[in-house]
Design a protein around this motif. Sequence first.
Motif, mmCIF file in Angstrom:
data_model
loop_
_atom_site.group_PDB
_atom_site.id
_atom_site.type_symbol
_atom_site.label_atom_id
_atom_site.label_comp_id
_atom_site.label_asym_id
_atom_site.label_seq_id
_atom_site.Cartn_x
_atom_site.Cartn_y
_atom_site.Cartn_z
ATOM 1 N N PHE A 14 28.503 35.849 38.107
ATOM 2 C CA PHE A 14 29.478 34.421 38.199
ATOM 3 C C PHE A 14 31.295 35.337 38.167
ATOM 4 O O PHE A 14 30.466 35.310 36.843
ATOM 5 C CB PHE A 14 29.245 33.318 38.503
ATOM 6 N N ALA A 15 32.070 35.327 38.150
ATOM 7 C CA ALA A 15 33.295 34.821 37.503
ATOM 8 C C ALA A 15 33.572 33.671 36.820
ATOM 9 O O ALA A 15 33.775 32.256 38.049
ATOM 10 C CB ALA A 15 33.997 35.603 37.476
ATOM 11 N N GLY A 16 34.329 33.725 35.678
ATOM 12 C CA GLY A 16 35.597 32.509 35.086
ATOM 13 C C GLY A 16 36.248 32.418 34.878
ATOM 14 O O GLY A 16 36.742 33.680 34.408
ATOM 15 N N GLU A 17 37.084 31.766 35.064
ATOM 16 C CA GLU A 17 38.727 31.919 33.857
ATOM 17 C C GLU A 17 38.548 31.419 32.293
ATOM 18 O O GLU A 17 37.776 29.768 32.923
ATOM 19 C CB GLU A 17 39.712 30.567 34.752
ATOM 20 N N SER A 140 45.951 39.464 36.795
ATOM 21 C CA SER A 140 44.848 40.537 38.529
ATOM 22 C C SER A 140 45.542 41.271 38.655
ATOM 23 O O SER A 140 44.847 41.904 39.543
ATOM 24 C CB SER A 140 46.490 39.357 39.886
ATOM 25 N N GLN A 166 27.457 36.848 44.252
ATOM 26 C CA GLN A 166 28.916 36.405 43.941
ATOM 27 C C GLN A 166 29.173 35.726 45.834
ATOM 28 O O GLN A 166 29.543 34.411 45.596
ATOM 29 C CB GLN A 166 30.375 37.849 43.941
ATOM 30 N N ALA A 170 28.708 32.605 44.041
ATOM 31 C CA ALA A 170 29.963 32.740 42.618
ATOM 32 C C ALA A 170 31.432 31.415 43.126
ATOM 33 O O ALA A 170 31.340 31.228 45.126
ATOM 34 C CB ALA A 170 30.639 34.214 42.673
ATOM 35 N N ARG A 173 37.249 31.910 45.053
ATOM 36 C CA ARG A 173 37.969 32.693 44.354
ATOM 37 C C ARG A 173 37.442 33.516 43.450
ATOM 38 O O ARG A 173 38.477 34.214 42.914
ATOM 39 C CB ARG A 173 38.911 31.764 43.700
ATOM 40 N N THR A 174 36.442 33.684 43.023
ATOM 41 C CA THR A 174 35.902 34.881 42.553
ATOM 42 C C THR A 174 35.348 36.129 42.714
ATOM 43 O O THR A 174 34.859 36.688 41.665
ATOM 44 C CB THR A 174 35.227 34.076 40.868
ATOM 45 N N GLU A 176 34.788 39.884 44.055
ATOM 46 C CA GLU A 176 35.666 41.124 43.717
ATOM 47 C C GLU A 176 35.406 40.852 45.286
ATOM 48 O O GLU A 176 34.497 41.722 45.777
ATOM 49 C CB GLU A 176 34.697 41.968 42.781
#
Length: 290
Positions: A14-17, A140, A166, A170, A173-174, A176
């Motif tokens: 998972f990716a987060g801002e 980005s 993902q 996830a 938008r995150t 890859e």
Amino acid sequence: MKRVMLAWLVTAVFAGEALAVEVMHWERRPLAIPLPVDEERIVTLDRNVRVGLPPALANPEVLRVQSAGGVLYLKAFETFETQRVRVQDVESGDVLLLDLSAGEGVSSEEILVVDSRESSPASSSSGSGGAKTVSTPPSSAQASGTAAQRASTTPVPVLLTRHAAQSLYAPQRTIEPLRGVSRVPMRLPESLSTLLPSLPVTATPLGAWRLDGWMVTAVKLENNDRRRAFELDPRWLQGDFYSATFMHPYLAPRGSVEDTTTVFLVTRRGGLDRALIPLEEADDAEEGAS
């Protein structure tokens, strides 16, 4: 029993801002990482790792640890004094030491761990005052370049497993981008009774993806026993898999929050339907184990 190559790789990615990231430089000295209570803290290592917990932290009611494609998700459920945790790179065998503690009022800011041997002079100068610096997330364009560079050196099974995790868990938008990957039909029954025949577990296929002759299939595992918890070991799986990656290291008793997880099974030259052991062979293997 057919061959199973073991791999402790990704569990979920998972990716987060975030507005800022705390950067810690690994210089062969243990990194002190305090954790907030009842709030997750993310530690990015950018390498696939396995985590060794001391007995004091091995209780899931004290600390939850999830390893996800080079990212650690740490959540403490109670305060505890400093405990040393051993983190090992799956591919190189390198060991990194973390001194974890948990307390009230601790920051949950994301942490990026940078190996000082691999950091550039520019990045080293930014941390000249000590082991920690604070930086903003990459743009980005920079992120795309980093992802492309990592993809060129990362084995396809790792890339596929990470993409599948993902894709399932996830935010869209995150995820890859992974060139050439495609989602494919599974051709599997609703339940895979021969995958873990020695455990009271229901295995339900969720989805499959293919890339360069490799295929990964995500399978949901649910514990049917209300009294017992199980450590998850790839050696219990019955089938011809290249790798098996569990999202969590165990299954809690049925009815609890952690009674369900996902395993990502990578196969080559065919999907999971061809890798599973026939029912008769699985029954023989189960009898032999008992």
